[in-house]
Scaffold this motif. Structure first.
Motif, PDB file in Angstrom:
ATOM      1  N   GLY A   8       0.725  -1.265  -0.002  1.00  0.00           N
ATOM      2  CA  GLY A   8       0.129   0.118  -0.038  1.00  0.00           C
ATOM      3  C   GLY A   8       0.892   1.374  -0.012  1.00  0.00           C
ATOM      4  O   GLY A   8       0.448   2.250  -0.476  1.00  0.00           O
ATOM      5  N   ARG A   9       1.936   1.135   0.583  1.00  0.00           N
ATOM      6  CA  ARG A   9       3.013   2.343   0.678  1.00  0.00           C
ATOM      7  C   ARG A   9       3.889   2.311  -0.517  1.00  0.00           C
ATOM      8  O   ARG A   9       4.556   3.345  -0.712  1.00  0.00           O
ATOM      9  CB  ARG A   9       3.755   2.431   1.776  1.00  0.00           C
ATOM     10  CG  ARG A   9       3.054   2.574   3.244  1.00  0.00           C
ATOM     11  CD  ARG A   9       3.752   2.606   4.659  1.00  0.00           C
ATOM     12  NE  ARG A   9       4.735   3.894   4.496  1.00  0.00           N
ATOM     13  CZ  ARG A   9       5.427   4.401   5.353  1.00  0.00           C
ATOM     14  NH1 ARG A   9       5.444   3.420   6.319  1.00  0.00           N
ATOM     15  NH2 ARG A   9       6.080   5.507   5.180  1.00  0.00           N
ATOM     16  N   CYS A  10       4.074   1.267  -1.152  1.00  0.00           N
ATOM     17  CA  CYS A  10       5.026   1.154  -2.326  1.00  0.00           C
ATOM     18  C   CYS A  10       4.862   2.216  -3.420  1.00  0.00           C
ATOM     19  O   CYS A  10       3.676   2.364  -3.732  1.00  0.00           O
ATOM     20  CB  CYS A  10       5.112  -0.338  -2.836  1.00  0.00           C
ATOM     21  SG  CYS A  10       6.115  -0.534  -4.276  1.00  0.00           S
ATOM     22  N   ALA A  11       5.917   2.679  -3.993  1.00  0.00           N
ATOM     23  CA  ALA A  11       5.826   3.756  -4.957  1.00  0.00           C
ATOM     24  C   ALA A  11       5.973   2.999  -6.357  1.00  0.00           C
ATOM     25  O   ALA A  11       5.906   4.060  -7.261  1.00  0.00           O
ATOM     26  CB  ALA A  11       6.820   5.052  -4.729  1.00  0.00           C
ATOM     27  N   GLY A  12       6.370   2.150  -6.132  1.00  0.00           N
ATOM     28  CA  GLY A  12       6.749   1.374  -7.719  1.00  0.00           C
ATOM     29  C   GLY A  12       8.098   1.623  -8.239  1.00  0.00           C
ATOM     30  O   GLY A  12       8.211   1.647  -9.268  1.00  0.00           O
ATOM     31  N   LEU A  15      13.427   0.234  -7.215  1.00  0.00           N
ATOM     32  CA  LEU A  15      15.032   0.260  -6.506  1.00  0.00           C
ATOM     33  C   LEU A  15      15.424  -0.957  -5.550  1.00  0.00           C
ATOM     34  O   LEU A  15      16.467  -1.429  -6.109  1.00  0.00           O
ATOM     35  CB  LEU A  15      15.134   1.414  -5.448  1.00  0.00           C
ATOM     36  CG  LEU A  15      15.113   2.829  -5.972  1.00  0.00           C
ATOM     37  CD1 LEU A  15      15.153   3.927  -5.120  1.00  0.00           C
ATOM     38  CD2 LEU A  15      16.402   2.934  -7.011  1.00  0.00           C
ATOM     39  N   CYS A  16      14.392  -1.609  -4.837  1.00  0.00           N
ATOM     40  CA  CYS A  16      14.594  -2.714  -4.198  1.00  0.00           C
ATOM     41  C   CYS A  16      14.916  -3.798  -4.928  1.00  0.00           C
ATOM     42  O   CYS A  16      15.821  -4.571  -4.664  1.00  0.00           O
ATOM     43  CB  CYS A  16      13.523  -2.991  -3.243  1.00  0.00           C
ATOM     44  SG  CYS A  16      11.887  -3.421  -4.062  1.00  0.00           S
ATOM     45  N   MET A  17      14.094  -4.045  -6.163  1.00  0.00           N
ATOM     46  CA  MET A  17      14.479  -5.160  -7.010  1.00  0.00           C
ATOM     47  C   MET A  17      15.840  -4.996  -7.678  1.00  0.00           C
ATOM     48  O   MET A  17      16.496  -6.091  -7.679  1.00  0.00           O
ATOM     49  CB  MET A  17      13.390  -5.143  -8.141  1.00  0.00           C
ATOM     50  CG  MET A  17      13.284  -6.225  -9.019  1.00  0.00           C
ATOM     51  SD  MET A  17      12.215  -6.081 -10.305  1.00  0.00           S
ATOM     52  CE  MET A  17      12.703  -4.847 -11.199  1.00  0.00           C
ATOM     53  N   SER A  18      16.153  -3.961  -7.907  1.00  0.00           N
ATOM     54  CA  SER A  18      17.518  -3.689  -8.510  1.00  0.00           C
ATOM     55  C   SER A  18      18.562  -3.758  -7.516  1.00  0.00           C
ATOM     56  O   SER A  18      19.578  -4.606  -8.015  1.00  0.00           O
ATOM     57  CB  SER A  18      17.645  -2.235  -9.259  1.00  0.00           C
ATOM     58  OG  SER A  18      17.626  -1.476  -8.168  1.00  0.00           O
ATOM     59  N   TYR A  19      18.348  -3.591  -6.315  1.00  0.00           N
ATOM     60  CA  TYR A  19      19.416  -4.029  -5.275  1.00  0.00           C
ATOM     61  C   TYR A  19      19.386  -5.427  -5.110  1.00  0.00           C
ATOM     62  O   TYR A  19      20.566  -5.909  -4.854  1.00  0.00           O
ATOM     63  CB  TYR A  19      19.256  -3.152  -3.981  1.00  0.00           C
ATOM     64  CG  TYR A  19      19.713  -1.733  -4.086  1.00  0.00           C
ATOM     65  CD1 TYR A  19      21.009  -1.236  -4.010  1.00  0.00           C
ATOM     66  CD2 TYR A  19      18.629  -0.847  -4.125  1.00  0.00           C
ATOM     67  CE1 TYR A  19      21.455  -0.013  -3.918  1.00  0.00           C
ATOM     68  CE2 TYR A  19      19.260   0.482  -4.173  1.00  0.00           C
ATOM     69  CZ  TYR A  19      20.676   0.880  -4.092  1.00  0.00           C
ATOM     70  OH  TYR A  19      21.086   2.125  -4.235  1.00  0.00           O
ATOM     71  N   VAL A  33       6.051  -3.690  -5.229  1.00  0.00           N
ATOM     72  CA  VAL A  33       6.875  -4.568  -4.860  1.00  0.00           C
ATOM     73  C   VAL A  33       6.299  -5.897  -4.624  1.00  0.00           C
ATOM     74  O   VAL A  33       4.973  -6.053  -4.089  1.00  0.00           O
ATOM     75  CB  VAL A  33       7.737  -4.177  -3.559  1.00  0.00           C
ATOM     76  CG1 VAL A  33       6.662  -3.709  -2.372  1.00  0.00           C
ATOM     77  CG2 VAL A  33       9.084  -4.908  -3.238  1.00  0.00           C
ATOM     78  N   LEU A  34       7.020  -7.096  -4.959  1.00  0.00           N
ATOM     79  CA  LEU A  34       6.443  -8.530  -4.575  1.00  0.00           C
ATOM     80  C   LEU A  34       7.821  -8.993  -3.701  1.00  0.00           C
ATOM     81  O   LEU A  34       8.956  -8.899  -4.237  1.00  0.00           O
ATOM     82  CB  LEU A  34       6.502  -9.117  -5.879  1.00  0.00           C
ATOM     83  CG  LEU A  34       5.315  -8.771  -6.826  1.00  0.00           C
ATOM     84  CD1 LEU A  34       5.371  -9.546  -7.888  1.00  0.00           C
ATOM     85  CD2 LEU A  34       3.943  -8.837  -5.787  1.00  0.00           C
ATOM     86  N   LEU A  35       7.373  -9.561  -2.852  1.00  0.00           N
ATOM     87  CA  LEU A  35       8.431 -10.215  -1.817  1.00  0.00           C
ATOM     88  C   LEU A  35       8.570 -11.447  -2.071  1.00  0.00           C
ATOM     89  O   LEU A  35       7.709 -12.426  -2.063  1.00  0.00           O
ATOM     90  CB  LEU A  35       7.994 -10.120  -0.528  1.00  0.00           C
ATOM     91  CG  LEU A  35       8.928 -10.673   0.619  1.00  0.00           C
ATOM     92  CD1 LEU A  35      10.474  -9.724   0.738  1.00  0.00           C
ATOM     93  CD2 LEU A  35       8.401 -10.302   2.243  1.00  0.00           C
ATOM     94  N   GLY A  50      20.606  -2.097   2.838  1.00  0.00           N
ATOM     95  CA  GLY A  50      20.475  -1.103   1.813  1.00  0.00           C
ATOM     96  C   GLY A  50      19.206  -0.658   1.102  1.00  0.00           C
ATOM     97  O   GLY A  50      18.906   0.417   0.949  1.00  0.00           O
ATOM     98  N   ALA A  51      18.646  -1.722   0.630  1.00  0.00           N
ATOM     99  CA  ALA A  51      17.354  -1.552   0.034  1.00  0.00           C
ATOM    100  C   ALA A  51      16.302  -1.056   0.739  1.00  0.00           C
ATOM    101  O   ALA A  51      15.497  -0.189   0.255  1.00  0.00           O
ATOM    102  CB  ALA A  51      16.704  -2.950  -0.914  1.00  0.00           C
ATOM    103  N   ALA A  52      16.135  -1.515   2.026  1.00  0.00           N
ATOM    104  CA  ALA A  52      15.155  -0.909   2.758  1.00  0.00           C
ATOM    105  C   ALA A  52      15.549   0.696   3.204  1.00  0.00           C
ATOM    106  O   ALA A  52      14.720   1.467   3.259  1.00  0.00           O
ATOM    107  CB  ALA A  52      15.107  -1.585   4.284  1.00  0.00           C
ATOM    108  N   ALA A  53      16.724   0.852   3.373  1.00  0.00           N
ATOM    109  CA  ALA A  53      17.102   2.055   3.675  1.00  0.00           C
ATOM    110  C   ALA A  53      17.015   3.396   2.385  1.00  0.00           C
ATOM    111  O   ALA A  53      16.554   4.545   2.827  1.00  0.00           O
ATOM    112  CB  ALA A  53      18.818   2.402   4.092  1.00  0.00           C
ATOM    113  N   ARG A  54      16.894   2.599   1.421  1.00  0.00           N
ATOM    114  CA  ARG A  54      16.908   3.548  -0.031  1.00  0.00           C
ATOM    115  C   ARG A  54      15.342   3.601  -0.382  1.00  0.00           C
ATOM    116  O   ARG A  54      15.274   4.441  -1.345  1.00  0.00           O
ATOM    117  CB  ARG A  54      17.903   3.203  -0.915  1.00  0.00           C
ATOM    118  CG  ARG A  54      19.235   3.277  -0.525  1.00  0.00           C
ATOM    119  CD  ARG A  54      20.098   2.581  -1.291  1.00  0.00           C
ATOM    120  NE  ARG A  54      21.765   2.880  -1.116  1.00  0.00           N
ATOM    121  CZ  ARG A  54      22.322   2.088  -0.191  1.00  0.00           C
ATOM    122  NH1 ARG A  54      21.772   1.298   0.269  1.00  0.00           N
ATOM    123  NH2 ARG A  54      23.469   2.615  -0.090  1.00  0.00           N
TER     124      ARG A  54
END
Length: 70
Positions: A8-12, A15-19, A33-35, A50-54
């Motif tokens: 619900g918060r994800c902006a799409g 970045l997380c996927m690329s990290y 995002v999909l986990l 790092g992904a969480a922080a960014r």
């Protein structure tokens, strides 16, 4: 370490996927995002932190400790 995502918060931004593509993916339907791995292996702990922080939306949260006690 346990990873949680708030779609619900994800902006799409993706970045997380690329990290950490072994842990995160992006939905083709809505771009959010999909986990893939809620408990990633010890070798990915630093990259997951790092992904969480960014994450621009703050949609990734971590709990527990990784192999270094963080």
């Amino acid at each position: 370490m346990e990873v949680r995502v708030d779609r619900g918060r994800c902006a799409g931004s993706g970045l997380c996927m690329s990290y950490v593509p072994a842990v995160f993916d992006q939905s083709e339907e809505d771009g959010k995002v999909l986990l893939k791995a809620a408990r990633p292996g010890p070798g990915s702990a630093a990259a997951v932190r790092g992904a969480a922080a960014r994450c621009p939306a703050g949609a990734i949260t971590l709990s527990g400790q990784d192999e270094r006690g963080r």
